[in-house]
Write a protein that holds these residues in place. Structure first.
Motif, PDB file in Angstrom:
ATOM      1  N   TRP A   1       0.898  -1.136  -0.117  1.00 33.25           N
ATOM      2  CA  TRP A   1      -0.150   0.111   0.026  1.00 33.25           C
ATOM      3  C   TRP A   1       0.964   1.199  -0.070  1.00 33.25           C
ATOM      4  N   ALA A   2       0.104   2.389  -0.157  1.00 34.11           N
ATOM      5  CA  ALA A   2       0.929   3.652  -0.261  1.00 34.11           C
ATOM      6  C   ALA A   2       0.022   4.819   0.568  1.00 34.11           C
ATOM      7  N   GLN A   3       0.762   5.360   1.588  1.00 32.18           N
ATOM      8  CA  GLN A   3      -0.126   5.944   2.657  1.00 32.18           C
ATOM      9  C   GLN A   3       0.584   7.468   2.838  1.00 32.18           C
TER      10      GLN A   3
ATOM     11  N   ALA B   1     -10.612   6.881  -4.150  1.00 30.91           N
ATOM     12  CA  ALA B   1      -9.658   7.116  -4.965  1.00 30.91           C
ATOM     13  C   ALA B   1      -8.296   7.416  -3.863  1.00 30.91           C
ATOM     14  N   ILE B   2      -7.253   7.443  -4.858  1.00 31.00           N
ATOM     15  CA  ILE B   2      -5.809   7.582  -4.116  1.00 31.00           C
ATOM     16  C   ILE B   2      -5.570   9.195  -4.138  1.00 31.00           C
ATOM     17  N   PRO B   3      -5.756   9.940  -3.008  1.00 29.58           N
ATOM     18  CA  PRO B   3      -5.672  11.458  -3.113  1.00 29.58           C
ATOM     19  C   PRO B   3      -4.124  11.960  -3.332  1.00 29.58           C
ATOM     20  N   TRP B   4      -3.489  11.434  -4.347  1.00 35.79           N
ATOM     21  CA  TRP B   4      -2.220  12.147  -4.701  1.00 35.79           C
ATOM     22  C   TRP B   4      -1.665  11.345  -6.004  1.00 35.79           C
ATOM     23  N   ARG B   5      -0.773  11.765  -6.637  1.00 36.83           N
ATOM     24  CA  ARG B   5      -0.276  11.123  -7.863  1.00 36.83           C
ATOM     25  C   ARG B   5       1.314  11.069  -7.848  1.00 36.83           C
ATOM     26  N   LEU B   6       1.653   9.603  -7.639  1.00 33.64           N
ATOM     27  CA  LEU B   6       3.093   9.405  -7.401  1.00 33.64           C
ATOM     28  C   LEU B   6       3.517   8.388  -8.384  1.00 33.64           C
TER      29      LEU B   6
ATOM     30  N   ALA C   1     -12.304   1.051  -8.114  1.00 35.85           N
ATOM     31  CA  ALA C   1     -11.713   2.262  -8.304  1.00 35.85           C
ATOM     32  C   ALA C   1     -10.745   2.357  -9.379  1.00 35.85           C
ATOM     33  N   LEU C   2     -10.419   0.964  -9.943  1.00 30.44           N
ATOM     34  CA  LEU C   2      -9.225   0.930 -10.730  1.00 30.44           C
ATOM     35  C   LEU C   2      -9.993   1.609 -12.173  1.00 30.44           C
ATOM     36  N   PRO C   3      -9.082   2.511 -12.934  1.00 32.91           N
ATOM     37  CA  PRO C   3      -9.632   2.970 -14.202  1.00 32.91           C
ATOM     38  C   PRO C   3      -9.873   1.838 -15.150  1.00 32.91           C
TER      39      PRO C   3
ATOM     40  N   ARG D   1      -9.561   0.850 -18.087  1.00 26.76           N
ATOM     41  CA  ARG D   1      -8.715   0.445 -19.149  1.00 26.76           C
ATOM     42  C   ARG D   1      -7.717  -0.384 -18.215  1.00 26.76           C
ATOM     43  N   PHE D   2      -7.583  -0.501 -17.125  1.00 27.62           N
ATOM     44  CA  PHE D   2      -6.578  -1.038 -16.231  1.00 27.62           C
ATOM     45  C   PHE D   2      -7.017  -2.226 -15.642  1.00 27.62           C
ATOM     46  N   ARG D   3      -8.371  -2.564 -15.914  1.00 30.21           N
ATOM     47  CA  ARG D   3      -9.339  -3.719 -15.207  1.00 30.21           C
ATOM     48  C   ARG D   3      -9.480  -4.837 -16.261  1.00 30.21           C
TER      49      ARG D   3
ATOM     50  N   LEU E   1      -5.937  -5.963 -13.801  1.00 26.91           N
ATOM     51  CA  LEU E   1      -4.646  -5.503 -13.576  1.00 26.91           C
ATOM     52  C   LEU E   1      -4.062  -6.594 -14.852  1.00 26.91           C
ATOM     53  N   PRO E   2      -3.150  -5.844 -15.956  1.00 27.98           N
ATOM     54  CA  PRO E   2      -2.786  -6.840 -16.729  1.00 27.98           C
ATOM     55  C   PRO E   2      -1.503  -7.686 -16.249  1.00 27.98           C
ATOM     56  N   GLY E   3      -1.460  -9.029 -16.617  1.00 28.36           N
ATOM     57  CA  GLY E   3      -0.331  -9.782 -16.368  1.00 28.36           C
ATOM     58  C   GLY E   3      -0.438 -10.368 -15.044  1.00 28.36           C
TER      59      GLY E   3
ATOM     60  N   VAL F   1      -1.859  -8.623  -1.692  1.00 25.49           N
ATOM     61  CA  VAL F   1      -3.345  -8.208  -1.340  1.00 25.49           C
ATOM     62  C   VAL F   1      -2.722  -6.600  -1.578  1.00 25.49           C
ATOM     63  N   ILE F   2      -3.881  -5.987  -2.426  1.00 23.21           N
ATOM     64  CA  ILE F   2      -3.529  -4.664  -2.930  1.00 23.21           C
ATOM     65  C   ILE F   2      -4.556  -3.759  -2.644  1.00 23.21           C
ATOM     66  N   GLY F   3      -5.287  -3.995  -1.586  1.00 22.44           N
ATOM     67  CA  GLY F   3      -6.321  -3.148  -1.010  1.00 22.44           C
ATOM     68  C   GLY F   3      -7.833  -3.253  -1.126  1.00 22.44           C
TER      69      GLY F   3
ATOM     70  N   VAL G   1       5.358  -0.887   2.110  1.00 26.44           N
ATOM     71  CA  VAL G   1       4.660   0.383   2.336  1.00 26.44           C
ATOM     72  C   VAL G   1       5.575   1.475   1.800  1.00 26.44           C
ATOM     73  N   THR G   2       4.783   2.336   1.020  1.00 30.16           N
ATOM     74  CA  THR G   2       5.068   3.550   0.461  1.00 30.16           C
ATOM     75  C   THR G   2       4.534   4.848   1.322  1.00 30.16           C
ATOM     76  N   GLU G   3       5.494   5.604   1.846  1.00 27.48           N
ATOM     77  CA  GLU G   3       4.950   6.733   2.736  1.00 27.48           C
ATOM     78  C   GLU G   3       5.252   7.970   1.835  1.00 27.48           C
TER      79      GLU G   3
HETATM   80  C1  VY7 Z   1      -3.683   1.657  -8.468  1.00 23.45           C
HETATM   81  C2  VY7 Z   1      -4.195   2.732 -10.650  1.00 23.45           C
HETATM   82  C3  VY7 Z   1      -4.903   3.762 -10.188  1.00 23.45           C
HETATM   83  C4  VY7 Z   1      -5.324   4.635 -10.805  1.00 23.45           C
HETATM   84  C5  VY7 Z   1      -4.578   4.950 -12.217  1.00 23.45           C
HETATM   85  C6  VY7 Z   1      -3.662   4.036 -12.552  1.00 23.45           C
HETATM   86  C7  VY7 Z   1       1.156   0.914  -3.657  1.00 23.45           C
HETATM   87  C8  VY7 Z   1      -0.397   1.724  -5.372  1.00 23.45           C
HETATM   88  C9  VY7 Z   1      -1.328   0.745  -5.020  1.00 23.45           C
HETATM   89  C10 VY7 Z   1      -2.333   0.859  -5.845  1.00 23.45           C
HETATM   90  C11 VY7 Z   1      -0.759   2.539  -6.311  1.00 23.45           C
HETATM   91  C12 VY7 Z   1      -2.622   2.492  -8.071  1.00 23.45           C
HETATM   92  C13 VY7 Z   1      -3.472   2.879 -11.893  1.00 23.45           C
HETATM   93  C14 VY7 Z   1      -1.134   1.826 -11.702  1.00 23.45           C
HETATM   94  C15 VY7 Z   1      -0.735   0.475 -11.839  1.00 23.45           C
HETATM   95  C16 VY7 Z   1      -0.890  -0.151 -13.282  1.00 23.45           C
HETATM   96  C17 VY7 Z   1      -1.879  -0.201 -14.010  1.00 23.45           C
HETATM   97  C18 VY7 Z   1      -2.672   1.410 -13.624  1.00 23.45           C
HETATM   98  C19 VY7 Z   1      -0.182  -1.577 -13.302  1.00 23.45           C
HETATM   99  C20 VY7 Z   1      -0.916  -0.202  -3.947  1.00 23.45           C
HETATM  100  N1  VY7 Z   1       2.265   1.085  -3.008  1.00 23.45           N
HETATM  101  N2  VY7 Z   1       0.760   1.770  -4.739  1.00 23.45           N
HETATM  102  N3  VY7 Z   1      -2.087   1.896  -6.919  1.00 23.45           N
HETATM  103  N4  VY7 Z   1      -2.542   1.784 -12.319  1.00 23.45           N
HETATM  104  N5  VY7 Z   1      -1.726  -1.172  -3.731  1.00 23.45           N
HETATM  105  N6  VY7 Z   1       0.105  -0.096  -3.317  1.00 23.45           N
HETATM  106  O1  VY7 Z   1      -1.910   3.149  -8.617  1.00 23.45           O
HETATM  107  O2  VY7 Z   1      -3.955   1.497 -10.017  1.00 23.45           O
HETATM  108  O3  VY7 Z   1       0.348  -1.936 -12.365  1.00 23.45           O
HETATM  109  O4  VY7 Z   1      -0.458  -2.273 -14.289  1.00 23.45           O
END
Ligand code: VY7
Length: 176
Positions: A7-9, A20-25, A50-52, A54-56, A58-60, A113-115, A132-134
């Motif tokens: 997770w990221a916090q 949604a995640i309230p930052w962009r990193l 919450a996943l966009p 187009r990313f649902r 999550l590929p691979g 486990v991604i949330g 854990v991303t801070e």
């Molecule tokens: C979840 C997204 C959310 C919004 C836009 C794009 C840590 C994160 C998560 C979950 C960050 C996300 C995305 C990013 C990943 C891409 C697909 C598009 C991929 C978590 N530390 N950070 N998260 N995607 N559980 N833990 O950003 O996804 O992986 O293919």
């Protein structure tokens, strides 16, 4: 089977606001992708939503979604009625056994486990690794990270980094 939580916090423990995640990193998204790629991921139904689109899924990665709704279904997702069921399902296809796998690289887990918040709290007791991303920011939130107990130790620490977004962040691996 190794179970990891990722997770990221914020410094206050906020992981989400209004679903949604309230930052962009971007560096954290790359980290998330690198750690989880090739492994089953387990998430709650709200995190799936919450996943966009187009990313649902999550590929691979096998996408396992936990929901109490027995009729829930989505293309590319496998449904589980509980965390325990989700971890069983995730383990069944990897061929992973109950034992930890010593050949896995440090910080790797058989399933991630991604949330979100409710799922992290239920899964923490099953976990052997936390990534854990801070993020050094203060934002309004309504969803919080779980609190790892005193048995957890920091095994890896990136130190504070500056994101291209301007935010400071650090990425740590915890084990027990
Ligand atoms: C979840 C997204 C959310 C919004 C836009 C794009 C840590 C994160 C998560 C979950 C960050 C996300 C995305 C990013 C990943 C891409 C697909 C598009 C991929 C978590 N530390 N950070 N998260 N995607 N559980 N833990 O950003 O996804 O992986 O293919």
């Amino acid at each position: 089977m190794n179970v990891g939580l990722i997770w990221a916090q914020t410094l206050d423990g906020v992981i989400g606001a209004d679903n949604a995640i309230p930052w962009r990193l971007p560096e954290d998204m790359a980290h998330f992708r690198a750690i989880t790629l090739g492994h089953p991921v387990v998430m709650g139904r709200r995190t799936w939503d919450a996943l966009p689109p187009r990313f649902r899924p999550l590929p691979g990665r096998r996408n396992v979604v936990v929901t109490r709704d027995p009729r829930w279904a989505a293309e590319g997702a496998e449904r589980a009625g509980s965390i325990a069921e989700a971890l069983e399902l995730a383990a069944s296809a990897t061929g992973a056994t109950a034992a930890a796998e010593p050949l896995e690289p440090a910080g790797a887990a058989a399933v991630w486990v991604i949330g979100g918040g409710e799922i992290y709290r239920a899964a923490l007791e099953h976990a052997t690794t936390l990534w854990v991303t801070e993020v050094d920011t203060t934002v309004h939130g309504d969803t919080y990270a779980p609190t790892p107990g005193p048995t957890w130790r920091v095994a890896e620490d990136s130190g504070w980094q500056r994101s291209t977004s301007g935010l400071r962040y650090r990425i740590r691996r915890l084990t027990r």
